[in-house]
Design an enzyme around this catalytic site. Structure first.
Site, PDB file in Angstrom:
ATOM      1  N   ASP A 108       0.956  -1.200  -0.215  1.00 49.67           N
ATOM      2  CA  ASP A 108      -0.052  -0.051   0.146  1.00 49.67           C
ATOM      3  C   ASP A 108       0.766   1.243  -0.080  1.00 49.67           C
ATOM      4  OD1 ASP A 108      -2.300  -1.617   0.124  1.00 49.67           O
ATOM      5  OD2 ASP A 108      -1.970  -1.805   2.278  1.00 49.67           O
ATOM      6  N   GLY A 121       1.494   2.965  -2.580  1.00 48.19           N
ATOM      7  CA  GLY A 121       1.061   3.856  -3.626  1.00 48.19           C
ATOM      8  C   GLY A 121       1.754   3.380  -5.157  1.00 48.19           C
ATOM      9  N   LYS A 122       1.957   2.208  -5.228  1.00 46.30           N
ATOM     10  CA  LYS A 122       2.238   1.446  -6.298  1.00 46.30           C
ATOM     11  C   LYS A 122       1.217   1.957  -7.458  1.00 46.30           C
ATOM     12  CE  LYS A 122       2.179  -2.614  -4.193  1.00 46.30           C
ATOM     13  NZ  LYS A 122       2.073  -2.268  -3.162  1.00 46.30           N
ATOM     14  N   GLY A 166      -4.795  -4.260  -3.774  1.00 44.57           N
ATOM     15  CA  GLY A 166      -5.525  -3.231  -4.155  1.00 44.57           C
ATOM     16  C   GLY A 166      -4.893  -1.919  -4.229  1.00 44.57           C
ATOM     17  N   HIS A 167      -4.891  -1.472  -5.602  1.00 50.88           N
ATOM     18  CA  HIS A 167      -3.937  -0.438  -6.408  1.00 50.88           C
ATOM     19  C   HIS A 167      -5.064   0.440  -6.532  1.00 50.88           C
ATOM     20  CE1 HIS A 167      -0.620  -3.441  -7.297  1.00 50.88           C
ATOM     21  NE2 HIS A 167      -0.962  -3.285  -6.151  1.00 50.88           N
ATOM     22  N   ARG A 191       1.974 -28.958  -7.189  1.00 50.86           N
ATOM     23  CA  ARG A 191       1.676 -29.885  -8.558  1.00 50.86           C
ATOM     24  C   ARG A 191       0.164 -30.217  -8.811  1.00 50.86           C
ATOM     25  NH1 ARG A 191       7.147 -33.041  -8.476  1.00 50.86           N
ATOM     26  NH2 ARG A 191       6.445 -32.887  -6.313  1.00 50.86           N
ATOM     27  N   GLN A 249       1.940  -6.283  -3.323  1.00 54.43           N
ATOM     28  CA  GLN A 249       2.372  -6.664  -2.018  1.00 54.43           C
ATOM     29  C   GLN A 249       3.782  -5.823  -1.881  1.00 54.43           C
ATOM     30  OE1 GLN A 249       1.041  -9.764  -3.779  1.00 54.43           O
ATOM     31  NE2 GLN A 249      -0.649  -8.628  -2.961  1.00 54.43           N
ATOM     32  N   ARG A 296      -9.853  -2.884   6.388  1.00 54.75           N
ATOM     33  CA  ARG A 296      -9.442  -2.698   7.745  1.00 54.75           C
ATOM     34  C   ARG A 296      -8.219  -1.733   7.740  1.00 54.75           C
ATOM     35  NH1 ARG A 296      -6.050  -8.291   7.967  1.00 54.75           N
ATOM     36  NH2 ARG A 296      -5.670  -8.136   5.439  1.00 54.75           N
ATOM     37  N   LYS A 326       3.323  10.065  -0.359  1.00 54.67           N
ATOM     38  CA  LYS A 326       2.579  10.482   0.854  1.00 54.67           C
ATOM     39  C   LYS A 326       3.240  11.472   1.605  1.00 54.67           C
ATOM     40  CE  LYS A 326      -1.117   7.862   1.646  1.00 54.67           C
ATOM     41  NZ  LYS A 326      -1.974   6.657   2.016  1.00 54.67           N
TER      42      LYS A 326
HETATM   43  P1  GDP Z   1      -0.843   0.223  -3.505  1.00 48.94           P
HETATM   44  O1  GDP Z   1      -1.421  -0.991  -2.977  1.00 48.94           O
HETATM   45  O2  GDP Z   1       0.755   0.525  -3.384  1.00 48.94           O
HETATM   46  O3  GDP Z   1      -1.037   0.544  -4.913  1.00 48.94           O
HETATM   47  O4  GDP Z   1      -1.405   1.335  -2.863  1.00 48.94           O
HETATM   48  P2  GDP Z   1      -2.961   1.619  -2.396  1.00 48.94           P
HETATM   49  O5  GDP Z   1      -3.595   2.232  -3.394  1.00 48.94           O
HETATM   50  O6  GDP Z   1      -3.538   0.150  -1.498  1.00 48.94           O
HETATM   51  O7  GDP Z   1      -2.728   2.539  -1.151  1.00 48.94           O
HETATM   52  C1  GDP Z   1      -2.199   4.102  -1.451  1.00 48.94           C
HETATM   53  C2  GDP Z   1      -3.120   5.066  -0.939  1.00 48.94           C
HETATM   54  O8  GDP Z   1      -2.640   6.337  -0.662  1.00 48.94           O
HETATM   55  C3  GDP Z   1      -4.318   5.243  -1.904  1.00 48.94           C
HETATM   56  O9  GDP Z   1      -5.664   5.443  -1.367  1.00 48.94           O
HETATM   57  C4  GDP Z   1      -3.763   6.148  -2.722  1.00 48.94           C
HETATM   58  O10 GDP Z   1      -4.721   6.986  -3.792  1.00 48.94           O
HETATM   59  C5  GDP Z   1      -3.228   7.265  -1.736  1.00 48.94           C
HETATM   60  N1  GDP Z   1      -1.823   7.836  -2.246  1.00 48.94           N
HETATM   61  C6  GDP Z   1      -1.069   7.696  -3.219  1.00 48.94           C
HETATM   62  N2  GDP Z   1       0.004   8.553  -3.130  1.00 48.94           N
HETATM   63  C7  GDP Z   1      -0.060   9.621  -2.275  1.00 48.94           C
HETATM   64  C8  GDP Z   1       0.447  10.661  -1.937  1.00 48.94           C
HETATM   65  O11 GDP Z   1       1.301  11.087  -2.390  1.00 48.94           O
HETATM   66  N3  GDP Z   1      -0.397  11.533  -0.976  1.00 48.94           N
HETATM   67  C9  GDP Z   1      -1.632  10.855  -0.378  1.00 48.94           C
HETATM   68  N4  GDP Z   1      -2.114  11.746   0.500  1.00 48.94           N
HETATM   69  N5  GDP Z   1      -2.104   9.860  -0.573  1.00 48.94           N
HETATM   70  C10 GDP Z   1      -1.555   9.152  -1.780  1.00 48.94           C
HETATM   71  P1  IMO Z   2      -0.752  -4.100  -2.378  1.00 50.50           P
HETATM   72  O1  IMO Z   2      -0.579  -4.855  -3.705  1.00 50.50           O
HETATM   73  C1  IMO Z   2      -0.811  -4.930   1.878  1.00 50.50           C
HETATM   74  C2  IMO Z   2      -1.039  -8.846   3.484  1.00 50.50           C
HETATM   75  C3  IMO Z   2      -2.142  -9.343   4.271  1.00 50.50           C
HETATM   76  C4  IMO Z   2      -1.548 -10.092   5.350  1.00 50.50           C
HETATM   77  C5  IMO Z   2      -0.626 -10.674   4.417  1.00 50.50           C
HETATM   78  C6  IMO Z   2      -1.070 -12.233   3.925  1.00 50.50           C
HETATM   79  O2  IMO Z   2      -2.142  -3.558  -2.188  1.00 50.50           O
HETATM   80  O3  IMO Z   2       0.292  -3.475  -1.548  1.00 50.50           O
HETATM   81  P2  IMO Z   2      -2.602 -13.022   1.856  1.00 50.50           P
HETATM   82  O4  IMO Z   2      -4.027 -12.821   1.747  1.00 50.50           O
HETATM   83  O5  IMO Z   2      -1.570 -12.259   0.724  1.00 50.50           O
HETATM   84  O6  IMO Z   2      -2.116 -14.244   2.263  1.00 50.50           O
HETATM   85  O7  IMO Z   2      -2.287 -12.045   3.162  1.00 50.50           O
HETATM   86  O8  IMO Z   2      -0.136 -10.172   3.480  1.00 50.50           O
HETATM   87  N1  IMO Z   2      -1.376  -8.273   2.073  1.00 50.50           N
HETATM   88  C7  IMO Z   2      -1.089  -6.874   1.952  1.00 50.50           C
HETATM   89  N2  IMO Z   2      -0.945  -5.866   2.686  1.00 50.50           N
HETATM   90  N3  IMO Z   2      -0.884  -4.543   0.700  1.00 50.50           N
HETATM   91  C8  IMO Z   2      -1.349  -5.589  -0.025  1.00 50.50           C
HETATM   92  O9  IMO Z   2      -1.090  -5.578  -1.284  1.00 50.50           O
HETATM   93  C9  IMO Z   2      -1.257  -6.918   0.509  1.00 50.50           C
HETATM   94  N4  IMO Z   2      -1.598  -8.361   0.144  1.00 50.50           N
HETATM   95  C10 IMO Z   2      -1.568  -9.152   0.955  1.00 50.50           C
HETATM   96  O10 IMO Z   2      -3.014  -8.073   4.990  1.00 50.50           O
HETATM   97  O11 IMO Z   2      -1.191  -9.527   6.208  1.00 50.50           O
HETATM   98 MG    MG Z   3      -2.863  -1.640  -1.966  1.00 46.91          MG
END
Ligand code: GDP
Ligand code: IMO
Ligand code: MG
Length: 429
Positions: A13, A15-16, A40-41, A143, A223, A302, A330
């Protein structure tokens, strides 16, 4: 022509999605190479917010999206996500999305096992997303998996399901959970097949052609390094390799295809689910970071645990992940904080460490060693050039670069696509 691989440098999470979407304007193809719909991106483009789990983020820019063999694919979840994205106006067809015919499938039985095992673990649960990721990867290595190509062979499905259910129904019964009927699973897969198969192909062939023609490929990691099954905080990890090296194996290309590796890190740190987090803040500052950063999981909703930037952890991720440049996101969440801390190592049973040792007990005991740095009173929110940044924010970035032993090459200052500062173009030759 350089390709680029994006990976998370913390616990996910970071910000990928935002960075992939931004860089996708310079790419021709975006490839997912590991993970599944546990990811979740989030992409914010004007007044639209896209939440992608399985689909490569490049689809939002109209780029070709490829789901590689390293991904575990839940076919129902994929079709639902395609529908959701079509409702948001995206054009997703077999012309814009290709999926590897040798990718393993996630079936309902995997999610059931995932949840039953988490329930049985009680206090020691991993906090998985409950989507069957772990059990699906286990089946691949054992397998036992059913793969995308098997959808075209009903006779193969038959005996593969026998083998799969022999294993899983025994386990489910032992855990006191409901077992699965082969016929129901089979009928469901046969019904899904005509919707999935038009997207399937040997993507390695298309990717090899693309490389030959000089197309730019952007690999989208899910991840993060600290959730990597080998290098992460085991056993509190996901079940795939998340490091850059996986981009090659998970797409069907050689290691030279990986190109430049960009690691994404938040200017602080978060984690969802259980497991060690030395710089975690369970106080008002932690809550403030959570509120300002809207730190709620995209997949499960969560609340994310929040803490200070852990430079020792990111330095480790840089080394094992092969990260050559860091995108710091961020930064705006830290605006107006008087004082910031950066973790620079750990104290465990009186001894000092520069990295997190692998033992679960040692990791749980790790106390951060901090360096304190002055915050900034100005705003970085929405900044689009380095010149707009307060001097103290620049000092913070410089200190991070020194500590993690990697240059910061990109900055993100809000969720919005264009609130991004590029210092070094990773696609440049
Ligand atoms: P990912 O899983 O790495 O793609 O990240 P997520 O999308 O799950 O979580 C990142 C969150 O931070 C998302 O709600 C983005 O919209 C937000 N975000 C990304 N870059 C920035 C930033 O530079 N500043 C702020 N405030 N939010 C950001
Ligand atoms: P993105 O791509 C944050 C965490 C779960 C748990 C552990 C194992 O959005 O960054 P799983 O369901 O993969 O067996 O869970 O990994 N987890 C993540 N945490 N961002 C994610 O993906 C995650 N994908 C899995 O919360 O701790
Ligand atoms: Mg995410």
């Amino acid at each position: 022509m350089a390709n680029v691989t994006i990976i998370g440098a913390q616990w996910g999470d970071e910000g990928k999605g935002k960075v992939v979407d931004w860089l996708a304007s310079r790419a021709d193809i975006v490839v997912r190479f590991q993970g599944g719909h546990n990811a979740g991106h989030t992409l914010v483009v004007g007044n639209q917010t896209y939440k992608l789990s399985l689909l490569p983020s490049g689809l939002v820019r109209g780029k070709l999206g490829i789901i590689g063999n390293g991904v575990v694919i839940d076919p129902s979840a994929l079709l639902l996500e395609i529908e959701r994205m079509r409702d948001q106006g995206l054009h997703i067809t077999p012309e814009t999305l290709r999926i590897a015919d040798n990718a393993p499938l996630i079936l309902p039985v995997h999610a059931a096992i995932d949840r039953a095992r988490e329930a049985a673990r009680g206090e020691r649960r991993i906090g998985t997303t409950g989507r069957g990721i772990g059990p699906a990867y286990e089946d691949k290595v054992a397998r036992r998996a059913i793969r995308v190509c098997d959808l075209a062979e009903p006779e193969t499905l038959d005996w593969r399901l026998d083998e799969l259910l022999l294993h899983h129904n025994t386990l489910l019964a032992g855990l006191g959970a409901e077992t699965f009927e082969k016929q129901t699973l089979r009928n469901d897969l046969i019904a899904l097949a005509p919707q999935i198969l038009p997207f399937a192909e040997p993507v390695w062939e298309r990717l090899a052609e693309a490389r030959k023609s000089g197309a730019r490929i952007l690999f989208e990691g899910a991840q993060a390094v600290m959730l990597d099954v080998d290098h992460g905080t085991y056993p509190y990890v996901t079940s795939s390799n998340t490091v850059a090296g996986q981009a090659a194996a998970g797409a069907g290309l050689g290691p030279d295809a990986v190109g430049r590796v960009l690691g994404i890190a938040k200017a602080y740190c978060t984690r969802v689910g259980s497991g060690p987090f030395p710089t975690e803040l369970s106080d008002a500052t932690g809550r403030l970071l959570g509120e300002r950063g809207h730190e709620f999981g995209t997949v499960t909703g969560r609340a994310r645990r929040c803490g200070w930037f852990d430079a020792a952890l990111v330095r480790q991720a840089v080394k094992v992940g092969g990260i050559q440049g860091l995108a710091l996101t961020k930064l705006d969440v830290l605006d107006q904080m008087q004082e910031l801390k950066i973790g620079i190592g750990y104290r465990i049973d009186g001894a000092e460490y520069r990295h997190l040792p692998p033992g679960a007990a040692a990791q749980a005991k790790a106390e951060p060693i901090y360096e304190t740095i002055e915050g900034w009173s100005g705003s970085t929110r929405g900044a689009r050039s380095y010149a707009e940044l307060p001097a103290q924010a620049i000092k913070y970035i410089r200190r991070i670069e020194e500590l993690v032993e990697c240059p910061v090459t990109l900055l993100s200052t809000s969720p919005e696509r264009d609130d991004t500062i590029l210092m070094t173009d990773p696609f440049a030759d």
